[in-house]
Design an enzyme around this catalytic site. Structure first.
Site, PDB file in Angstrom:
ATOM      1  N   ASP A 160      -5.222  -2.019  27.589  1.00 30.12           N
ATOM      2  CA  ASP A 160      -6.273  -2.250  26.597  1.00 30.12           C
ATOM      3  C   ASP A 160      -5.840  -1.639  25.269  1.00 30.12           C
ATOM      4  OD1 ASP A 160      -9.265  -3.106  26.297  1.00 30.12           O
ATOM      5  OD2 ASP A 160      -9.137  -1.156  25.318  1.00 30.12           O
ATOM      6  N   HIS A 165     -10.742 -10.104  10.747  1.00 34.65           N
ATOM      7  CA  HIS A 165     -10.093 -10.560  11.978  1.00 34.65           C
ATOM      8  C   HIS A 165      -8.641 -10.963  11.766  1.00 34.65           C
ATOM      9  CE1 HIS A 165     -13.478 -10.437  14.787  1.00 34.65           C
ATOM     10  NE2 HIS A 165     -14.233 -10.744  13.748  1.00 34.65           N
ATOM     11  N   ASP A 172      -5.766  -9.919  14.236  1.00 35.30           N
ATOM     12  CA  ASP A 172      -4.796 -10.866  14.806  1.00 35.30           C
ATOM     13  C   ASP A 172      -3.373 -10.369  14.584  1.00 35.30           C
ATOM     14  OD1 ASP A 172      -6.920 -12.444  15.521  1.00 35.30           O
ATOM     15  OD2 ASP A 172      -6.624 -13.936  13.941  1.00 35.30           O
ATOM     16  N   ASP A 188      -9.118  -7.576  23.471  1.00 40.23           N
ATOM     17  CA  ASP A 188      -8.012  -6.641  23.274  1.00 40.23           C
ATOM     18  C   ASP A 188      -7.396  -6.188  24.600  1.00 40.23           C
ATOM     19  OD1 ASP A 188     -10.135  -5.185  24.216  1.00 40.23           O
ATOM     20  OD2 ASP A 188     -10.237  -3.788  22.532  1.00 40.23           O
TER      21      ASP A 188
END
Length: 231
Positions: A112, A125, A129, A155
């Site tokens: 994670d 975002h 990315d 994630d």
């Protein structure tokens, strides 16, 4: 850590060659080829009917090829070009079946990415990315071509690694964390780091895909709590 070599288990992403020396495996026919081959022959049909049938066969083959293409793309994460959850779980089921049949071994790591949500919230975002793409590159640099990396969602990532002992798998999980920890990013003049937490499940003769994912996921959350106390 010295990388293990694998003598028996083929890479999940590669086809195995025929065991007979000098004999090539017959090419696998696509669904479109199978369907069109099963259609009636044209020899008894009138000329105009033959032309129509040929045209319809060509259209059918094209449509079936497109369906196969879409089904394949449904297993891939469009942003990162790695298997998505569906594709990874499909590969995990297949690999566990191989492990049980041929007494092979493997490890499942769930990883994670830390602090991705604050990065998305603060910088957008597109920045998130960019972090995800860098994380995938870092993970790929740490594994073999026979191993599989998938995005479970958001994630969270999963890695399927062949022929590792439990000790080696845990060492690999630590190396993956370190590889992501070393990444840094500059957004709007600020230098940002992400980090990652990884949990391990060993795949043996009694492994089950769902249980292995749950075990690795639980171990990942334990590791995440440990890392919070370390900082």
């Amino acid at each position: 850590m010295k990388k293990k070599t694998r003598a028996t288990a083929p890479g999940p992403a590669k086809r195995r060659k025929s065991s007979a020396a000098g004999r090539k495996a017959a090419p696998k026919r696509t669904r479109a080829a199978k369907v069109t081959a099963s259609l009636p022959r044209l020899s008894a049909a009138p000329d105009d009917a033959r032309l129509t049938i040929r045209r319809l066969r060509a259209q059918l083959a094209k449509a079936l090829a497109r369906i196969e293409e879409l089904q394949t793309s449904a297993d891939i994460d469009f942003l990162l070009d790695i298997p998505n959850r569906r594709g990874f779980e499909r590969e995990l089921h297949r690999s566990i079946a191989y492990i049980k049949r041929y007494h092979a071994s493997g490890a499942l790591i769930v990883l994670d990415v830390d602090r991705l949500k604050p990065i998305n919230d603060a910088f957008g975002h597109a920045a998130g990315d960019q972090v995800l793409k860098a994380v995938v590159s870092a993970l790929l640099s740490q594994v073999r071509s026979s191993d599989v990396i998938g995005r479970l969602g958001g994630d969270e990532f999963a890695l399927l690694l062949w022929n590792l002992s439990e000790t080696d798998a845990r060492a690999k999980a630590a190396a993956l964390e370190q590889a992501v920890d070393r990444l840094s990013f500059t957004f709007r003049g600020r230098t940002i780091t992400a980090g990652a937490s990884a949990g391990v499940a060993i795949l043996g003769p009694h492994a089950e895909a769902g249980r292995a994912l749950e075990e690795a996921d639980s171990a990942m959350y334990v590791r995440k709590a440990q890392r919070r106390h370390e900082t």
